[in-house]
Design a protein around this motif. Structure first.
Motif, mmCIF file in Angstrom:
data_model
loop_
_atom_site.group_PDB
_atom_site.id
_atom_site.type_symbol
_atom_site.label_atom_id
_atom_site.label_comp_id
_atom_site.label_asym_id
_atom_site.label_seq_id
_atom_site.Cartn_x
_atom_site.Cartn_y
_atom_site.Cartn_z
ATOM 1 N N ASP A 35 63.339 2.510 11.362
ATOM 2 C CA ASP A 35 63.477 1.056 11.225
ATOM 3 C C ASP A 35 62.397 0.543 10.283
ATOM 4 O OD1 ASP A 35 63.558 -1.709 11.477
ATOM 5 O OD2 ASP A 35 64.073 -1.651 13.598
ATOM 6 N N PRO A 36 62.772 0.117 9.056
ATOM 7 C CA PRO A 36 61.774 -0.344 8.082
ATOM 8 C C PRO A 36 61.178 -1.706 8.420
ATOM 9 C CG PRO A 36 63.976 -0.678 7.215
ATOM 10 C CD PRO A 36 64.143 0.075 8.513
ATOM 11 N N SER A 37 61.774 -2.429 9.367
ATOM 12 C CA SER A 37 61.256 -3.761 9.717
ATOM 13 C C SER A 37 60.090 -3.677 10.697
ATOM 14 C CB SER A 37 62.374 -4.621 10.315
ATOM 15 O OG SER A 37 62.758 -4.166 11.597
ATOM 16 N N ILE A 38 59.856 -2.503 11.280
ATOM 17 C CA ILE A 38 58.738 -2.304 12.202
ATOM 18 C C ILE A 38 57.575 -1.682 11.439
ATOM 19 C CG2 ILE A 38 57.974 -1.181 14.332
ATOM 20 C CD1 ILE A 38 60.842 -1.112 15.270
ATOM 21 N N SER A 39 56.389 -2.171 11.688
ATOM 22 C CA SER A 39 55.200 -1.676 10.993
ATOM 23 C C SER A 39 55.091 -0.158 11.101
ATOM 24 C CB SER A 39 53.950 -2.328 11.587
ATOM 25 O OG SER A 39 52.790 -1.843 10.958
ATOM 26 N N GLY A 40 54.889 0.487 9.949
ATOM 27 C CA GLY A 40 54.793 1.938 9.911
ATOM 28 C C GLY A 40 56.109 2.646 9.711
ATOM 29 N N HIS A 41 57.208 1.887 9.677
ATOM 30 C CA HIS A 41 58.549 2.456 9.460
ATOM 31 C C HIS A 41 58.774 3.657 10.389
ATOM 32 C CE1 HIS A 41 61.816 3.424 6.216
ATOM 33 N NE2 HIS A 41 62.276 3.523 7.442
ATOM 34 N N PRO A 42 58.738 3.427 11.719
ATOM 35 C CA PRO A 42 58.790 4.553 12.659
ATOM 36 C C PRO A 42 60.196 5.088 12.901
ATOM 37 C CG PRO A 42 58.715 2.514 13.878
ATOM 38 C CD PRO A 42 58.609 2.137 12.414
ATOM 39 N N ILE A 43 60.254 6.295 13.439
ATOM 40 C CA ILE A 43 61.508 6.882 13.907
ATOM 41 C C ILE A 43 61.888 6.189 15.215
ATOM 42 C CG2 ILE A 43 62.569 8.995 14.818
ATOM 43 C CD1 ILE A 43 60.661 10.549 12.954
ATOM 44 N N VAL A 44 63.126 5.712 15.300
ATOM 45 C CA VAL A 44 63.597 5.045 16.520
ATOM 46 C C VAL A 44 64.652 5.881 17.241
ATOM 47 C CG1 VAL A 44 63.052 2.729 15.668
ATOM 48 C CG2 VAL A 44 65.330 3.689 15.241
ATOM 49 N N PHE A 45 65.139 6.928 16.571
ATOM 50 C CA PHE A 45 66.069 7.859 17.217
ATOM 51 C C PHE A 45 65.949 9.214 16.530
ATOM 52 C CE2 PHE A 45 69.959 10.220 17.806
ATOM 53 C CZ PHE A 45 70.208 10.055 19.172
ATOM 54 N N ALA A 46 65.985 10.274 17.339
ATOM 55 C CA ALA A 46 65.991 11.643 16.815
ATOM 56 C C ALA A 46 67.063 12.430 17.544
ATOM 57 C CB ALA A 46 64.622 12.299 17.003
ATOM 58 N N SER A 47 67.922 13.109 16.799
ATOM 59 C CA SER A 47 69.032 13.840 17.401
ATOM 60 C C SER A 47 68.543 15.114 18.084
ATOM 61 C CB SER A 47 70.069 14.197 16.333
ATOM 62 O OG SER A 47 69.565 15.220 15.476
ATOM 63 N N ARG A 48 69.383 15.640 18.960
ATOM 64 C CA ARG A 48 69.037 16.884 19.649
ATOM 65 C C ARG A 48 68.860 18.026 18.661
ATOM 66 N NH1 ARG A 48 73.389 16.522 24.685
ATOM 67 N NH2 ARG A 48 72.317 14.857 25.841
ATOM 68 N N GLY A 49 69.721 18.051 17.649
ATOM 69 C CA GLY A 49 69.622 19.102 16.637
ATOM 70 C C GLY A 49 68.294 19.043 15.902
ATOM 71 N N PHE A 50 67.836 17.828 15.575
ATOM 72 C CA PHE A 50 66.557 17.687 14.887
ATOM 73 C C PHE A 50 65.406 18.150 15.776
ATOM 74 C CE2 PHE A 50 62.673 15.320 14.098
ATOM 75 C CZ PHE A 50 62.465 15.584 12.752
ATOM 76 N N LEU A 51 65.450 17.799 17.060
ATOM 77 C CA LEU A 51 64.383 18.194 17.980
ATOM 78 C C LEU A 51 64.317 19.710 18.116
ATOM 79 C CD1 LEU A 51 64.926 15.460 20.723
ATOM 80 C CD2 LEU A 51 63.206 15.475 18.904
ATOM 81 N N LYS A 52 65.488 20.359 18.178
ATOM 82 C CA LYS A 52 65.528 21.817 18.271
ATOM 83 C C LYS A 52 64.976 22.445 17.003
ATOM 84 C CE LYS A 52 68.705 25.701 18.944
ATOM 85 N NZ LYS A 52 70.128 26.103 19.128
ATOM 86 N N MET A 53 65.331 21.871 15.859
ATOM 87 C CA MET A 53 64.895 22.407 14.579
ATOM 88 C C MET A 53 63.389 22.265 14.399
ATOM 89 S SD MET A 53 66.038 21.172 10.748
ATOM 90 C CE MET A 53 65.221 19.578 10.962
ATOM 91 N N SER A 54 62.834 21.133 14.815
ATOM 92 C CA SER A 54 61.417 20.858 14.574
ATOM 93 C C SER A 54 60.511 21.385 15.685
ATOM 94 C CB SER A 54 61.198 19.352 14.426
ATOM 95 O OG SER A 54 61.479 18.677 15.651
#
Length: 394
Positions: A35-54
């Motif tokens: 979300d670019p409107s929140i300071s720091g442009h944070p991740i607001v959702f991460a998929s299960r596939g991304f979590l497994k990969m990282s």
């Protein structure tokens, strides 16, 4: 930190129905939403596939910026290209070296796309898909061919497709053994670049389409629909998300109007302005400020405002305006041109103070000082953005 987490929750809850997270989790793709409107442009959702990969948990990822996954061998030019795409609110596709939680680097095809609000054309989120790049060396190992569609499961699970000269295996390995090998080879030489195949590019494009389809579908029930491309609303111009973030930090009531469009419509309205007047944002954007006027608004004052705009100079007036509920208030109004870095007028800013509460500033500032401070902050934001835009084009 609690306020940051609250903003992250609202980022999804205010825009999509409550089932959107479950629908996104059902997708097999590796992706994050920011979300670019929140300071720091944070991740607001991460998929299960991304979590497994990282290798990270969702709690470790949500609220973090994407640079959290970069490391000493991440190409800085690629990072700058991503930042520039965010600033310009456009899609981008680059090959990127990132790092897993255990410190092991891996190559991926990074494809990012903005999500736009149908209401005002603003960027609400960015979707970033990460497709592990499998090196040509891994695609054909010791004469054994692997299908790129992943049907020979072992190759796809050599995830993370690290393009290392030294990393290879004599046969298909189970995931745990590959991860162990990957982890143990952290210090090995990494190739300067790793090209994604056409099939990996197709996967990235398909994943972006899948995620955007879910977001569009689950936004419709809330009445705050999103779309994959910026909608062309008549009589509307758009300010960038970078400028929107800067302006959002200013707590005073104000609007920006675009003098280059017919009718000089409002292109930005602060939260304080909406609260003071009672209007919703979609009722304000794209409209001329004349909706604030009423039967007892002084015509001579309106002519004074018009003349100051035509002569491109600032003015301060006291004018009777009306809220959405038709209640009137005396508006201590200051209007000033806002120039970009090249000296050309980009906007006019109108700063409003309700005379009934103008002395209730907790910092003890006079109404005039509050208005000057607001105008100054807006001018700095606009000039800074136009300067960075000019630098990036040179």
């Amino acid at each position: 930190m609690d306020s940051q987490l609250s903003l992250i929750e609202q980022s999804f809850n205010n825009r999509y129905s409550s089932w959107v997270r479950d629908a996104l989790d059902d997708l097999p793709d590796n992706f994050t939403i920011t979300d670019p409107s929140i300071s720091g442009h944070p991740i607001v959702f991460a998929s299960r596939g991304f979590l497994k990969m990282s290798g990270y948990s969702r709690e470790e990822v949500i609220g973090r910026n994407g640079r959290f996954f970069q490391g000493p061998r991440t190409n800085r030019r690629s990072v700058m290209e991503i930042r520039e795409a965010i600033r310009q609110e456009r899609a981008i596709e680059v090959n990127l070296l990132n790092y897993r939680k255990d410190g092991a680097p891996f190559w991926m095809l990074f494809r990012m796309s903005p999500v736009f609000s149908k209401e005002d054309g603003m960027v609400t989120h960015f979707v970033a898909v990460q497709v592990p790049i499998v090196s040509k060396k891994h695609r054909r190992n010791n004469g054994v061919s692997f299908s790129e569609d992943g049907e020979s499961g072992g190759l796809r699970e050599i995830v993370f497709g690290s393009c290392r000269r030294e990393v290879c295996s004599d046969s298909l390995l189970d995931l745990d053994r590959v991860l162990a090998l990957d982890s143990d080879s952290r210090g090995l030489e990494i190739q300067d670049s790793c090209e994604a195949s056409d099939l990996e590019k197709q996967r990235a494009a398909s994943a972006i389409t899948n995620v955007l389809s879910v977001l569009v579908n689950y936004s419709e029930s809330t009445g705050r629909s999103v779309c994959a491309q910026r909608c062309n609303l008549p009589g509307m111009s758009f300010i960038s998300s970078s400028l929107h973030i800067s302006l959002g930090r200013i707590k005073q009531s104000f609007v920006l109007t675009d003098p280059h469009l017919p009718g000089m419509p409002i292109v930005y309205a602060s939260d304080a302005f909406l609260k003071m007047t009672g209007y919703d944002r979609h009722e304000v954007l794209g409209h001329n400020c004349s909706f604030l006027n009423g039967v007892d608004t002084d015509a001579a004052t309106l002519n004074q405002i018009k003349e100051s705009i035509q002569t491109e100079r600032a003015c301060t007036v006291r004018i009777l305006n009306y809220r959405k509920d038709n209640s009137s208030f005396w508006n201590f109004l200051h209007i000033s041109p806002v120039r970009n870095a090249s000296g050309k007028i980009a906007y006019f800013v109108s700063v409003q103070i309700d005379e009934g509460s103008k002395n209730q500033d907790r910092h003890g500032l006079s109404p005039e000082m509050r208005q000057r401070s607001t105008v100054g902050a807006i001018k700095v934001a606009v000039r800074s953005l136009s300067m960075s835009a000019g630098t990036s084009k040179s």
